[in-house]
Design a protein around this motif. Structure first.
Motif, PDB file in Angstrom:
ATOM      1  N   ARG A 130       0.813  -1.209   0.000  1.00  0.00           N
ATOM      2  CA  ARG A 130       0.000   0.000   0.000  1.00  0.00           C
ATOM      3  C   ARG A 130       0.851   1.266   0.000  1.00  0.00           C
ATOM      4  O   ARG A 130       0.519   2.255  -0.665  1.00  0.00           O
ATOM      5  CB  ARG A 130      -0.928  -0.015   1.222  1.00  0.00           C
ATOM      6  N   ASP A 131       1.937   1.262   0.745  1.00  0.00           N
ATOM      7  CA  ASP A 131       2.742   2.471   0.866  1.00  0.00           C
ATOM      8  C   ASP A 131       3.855   2.559  -0.176  1.00  0.00           C
ATOM      9  O   ASP A 131       4.732   3.419  -0.085  1.00  0.00           O
ATOM     10  CB  ASP A 131       3.318   2.595   2.274  1.00  0.00           C
ATOM     11  N   GLY A 132       3.844   1.658  -1.152  1.00  0.00           N
ATOM     12  CA  GLY A 132       4.802   1.720  -2.244  1.00  0.00           C
ATOM     13  C   GLY A 132       6.044   0.880  -2.062  1.00  0.00           C
ATOM     14  O   GLY A 132       6.832   0.728  -3.008  1.00  0.00           O
ATOM     15  N   LYS A 133       6.258   0.323  -0.887  1.00  0.00           N
ATOM     16  CA  LYS A 133       7.430  -0.531  -0.682  1.00  0.00           C
ATOM     17  C   LYS A 133       7.250  -1.826  -1.462  1.00  0.00           C
ATOM     18  O   LYS A 133       6.159  -2.392  -1.543  1.00  0.00           O
ATOM     19  CB  LYS A 133       7.634  -0.841   0.800  1.00  0.00           C
ATOM     20  N   THR A 134       8.376  -2.315  -2.021  1.00  0.00           N
ATOM     21  CA  THR A 134       8.341  -3.572  -2.761  1.00  0.00           C
ATOM     22  C   THR A 134       8.857  -4.710  -1.885  1.00  0.00           C
ATOM     23  O   THR A 134       9.743  -4.521  -1.049  1.00  0.00           O
ATOM     24  CB  THR A 134       9.184  -3.477  -4.032  1.00  0.00           C
ATOM     25  N   VAL A 135       8.277  -5.891  -2.106  1.00  0.00           N
ATOM     26  CA  VAL A 135       8.606  -7.063  -1.289  1.00  0.00           C
ATOM     27  C   VAL A 135       8.889  -8.242  -2.209  1.00  0.00           C
ATOM     28  O   VAL A 135       8.037  -8.624  -3.024  1.00  0.00           O
ATOM     29  CB  VAL A 135       7.460  -7.427  -0.321  1.00  0.00           C
ATOM     30  N   GLU A 136      10.073  -8.824  -2.055  1.00  0.00           N
ATOM     31  CA  GLU A 136      10.390 -10.061  -2.769  1.00  0.00           C
ATOM     32  C   GLU A 136       9.859 -11.237  -1.963  1.00  0.00           C
ATOM     33  O   GLU A 136      10.114 -11.346  -0.760  1.00  0.00           O
ATOM     34  CB  GLU A 136      11.889 -10.204  -2.970  1.00  0.00           C
ATOM     35  N   ILE A 137       9.138 -12.138  -2.621  1.00  0.00           N
ATOM     36  CA  ILE A 137       8.542 -13.296  -1.957  1.00  0.00           C
ATOM     37  C   ILE A 137       9.504 -14.472  -2.058  1.00  0.00           C
ATOM     38  O   ILE A 137       9.720 -15.021  -3.143  1.00  0.00           O
ATOM     39  CB  ILE A 137       7.186 -13.665  -2.591  1.00  0.00           C
ATOM     40  N   ASN A 138      10.074 -14.826  -0.946  1.00  0.00           N
ATOM     41  CA  ASN A 138      10.946 -15.996  -0.913  1.00  0.00           C
ATOM     42  C   ASN A 138      10.292 -17.187  -0.247  1.00  0.00           C
ATOM     43  O   ASN A 138      10.857 -18.284  -0.252  1.00  0.00           O
ATOM     44  CB  ASN A 138      12.264 -15.642  -0.224  1.00  0.00           C
TER      45      ASN A 138
END
Length: 461
Positions: A301-309
């Motif tokens: 929501r706040d624009g941070k990106t998350v890599e799914i491991n």
């Protein structure tokens, strides 16, 4: 179920609480027949040991429950409350107790001992009733017991009857009973409302189990409190599927949501002068053609990106969107509760609620509240040097750092990236693995009573 004290009665039966050292002074006050009965039964006031004293015509004229010695009391909680399940039918009043026995603890424990989960199988409630002991706030204790019963009921209900829609219905019932308002954002509307992580985690579930964000508000004046509860109504692990042994208790993966709803009931029933907001991302982490994948990079929501491991580290994803929403409201005290990591269980076991606090004063208030309410907690560190562990090469954050170390801490650090400054996080278990006084095997609240007790210090109430 209703957990309440009995009305005062002139015929109520005196109940004594004692440790072995104090037993002689109590027994000396009984007639010779009663003393002989105690001796014949070998009663020694051990922990939760209970005995009823009969009259010649077979009526119960008094009862005693033991606390055990000092070692037993250090090791146990609510020891005297077991009497609620052991005593014969009747209305009892607390006649005497050692100074070390907390009357409020005993009273709450008695009510919680009466809890039974009866949705699928009938179970008799204890036949013994208790008049509220003198000097305790009976209404407060009943409100706490009712909130705990709600939490237990929600966790104990299997996932086929406690999916996201049913969790929403439970929240709506609670909101209606206290005059709270509630909005729900569901399914594809989550994308339009900018809750992409909640949508992504829950999108593979069947349409009738679509993901949603529950948003409840209550109170118009006073300091602000935001409670965020993880509502993963079942967790298969997603494409990183859990082994069967690990999936067996996943109906409790909405234990954070259940706990904040129970705490919300306590707050609203007691009419605390604050502005309460409850946020629950409710999803099922299912396996399907639309499930999110290891290696995906998601934007929150706040624009941070998350890599799914690891798709089995989904709870922090749905909480991230909810915490980002909470942060948009300013620096209100924000508390998340979640059955988040197995690492927390390895660290402190099932009986302690580990928590993380951004500010020392908040942590100190919670620890004091835990001691006063017999709701044990243990502070864990937001250890800044571990921040690098949640920072992968191609995104802002990693949802499942490799290596397996400090799993509870790295999960908390992940959540802190989305939360407002005044933030507390509880990594709870939500399950009582073996029956204990006032805590039958099954779903259980953790941390809620500690927080309730701490609120005056936390919020200046």
């Amino acid at each position: 179920m209703t957990l309440a004290f009995a009305a005062a009665s002139p015929d109520s039966i005196p109940l004594y609480i004692t440790d072995p050292e104090g037993l002689p002074s109590i027994s000396d006050g009984f007639d010779p027949a009663a003393q002989a009965w105690l001796k014949a039964q070998g009663f020694a006031a051990g922990p939760s040991e209970c005995i009823a004293l009969p009259s010649p015509d077979g009526r119960v004229v008094a009862a005693i429950v033991g606390l055990g010695d000092a070692k037993a009391q250090r090791r146990g909680r609510f020891l005297a409350a077991k009497a609620a399940s052991l005593l014969p039918k009747g209305i009892y009043h607390l006649a005497d107790a050692p100074a070390s026995a907390d009357r409020a603890e005993f009273a709450l424990g008695w009510l919680l001992e009466g809890y039974r989960f009866t949705r699928y199988k009938s179970a008799s409630a204890p036949a013994a009733e208790l008049v509220a002991p003198e000097g305790v706030d009976a209404a407060r204790i009943e409100a706490i017991a009712a909130g705990e019963a709600l939490t237990r009921d929600l966790i104990n209900t299997p996932s086929n009857d406690m999916g996201p829609a049913e969790l929403e219905a439970a929240a709506a019932t609670l909101a209606k009973s206290h005059g709270a308002s509630m909005t729900v954002t569901t399914g594809e509307d989550l994308l339009a409302a900018n809750f992409p992580l909640i949508h992504t985690v829950g999108r593979a579930a069947a349409p009738h189990r679509a993901p949603r964000l529950i948003d409840m508000r209550w109170g118009e004046a006073g300091p602000a409190l935001v409670l965020v509860g993880k509502g993963v109504c079942f967790d298969t692990g997603g494409l990183n599927i859990k082994p069967g042994a690990s999936m067996g208790l996943m109906k409790k993966d909405m234990g954070g949501a259940a706990t904040v709803l129970g705490l919300a009931h306590m707050i609203m029933a007691l009419g605390l002068k604050l502005r309460l907001r409850v946020l629950i991302p409710a999803v099922e982490n299912a396996i399907g053609s639309d499930a999110f994948r290891p290696g995906d990079v998601l934007t929150g929501r706040d624009g941070k990106t998350v890599e799914i491991n690891n798709t089995d580290a989904e709870g922090r994803l749905v909480l991230a969107d909810a915490l980002a929403l909470a942060a948009e409201g300013g620096d209100a005290l924000t508390v998340s509760m979640a059955t988040l990591t197995g690492a927390a269980r390895v660290a402190v076991g099932p009986d302690l609620a580990p928590f993380f606090a951004q500010h020392d004063a908040d942590a100190q208030a919670i620890v004091a509240g835990a001691e006063a309410s017999r709701d044990p907690v243990w502070r864990m560190p937001f250890h800044d040097p571990y921040e690098a562990m949640i920072e992968p090469g191609i995104a802002d954050l990693d949802n499942a750092p490799s290596g397996g170390m400090a799993g509870s801490i790295t999960a908390a650090l992940f959540l802190r990236r989305f939360a407002p400054d005044r933030y507390v996080h509880f990594d709870i278990y939500g399950w009582q693995p073996a029956a204990a006084p006032a805590r039958p095997k099954g779903g259980v609240g953790m941390g809620a009573r500690a927080l309730l007790e701490a609120l005056p210090d936390l919020l200046g109430l």
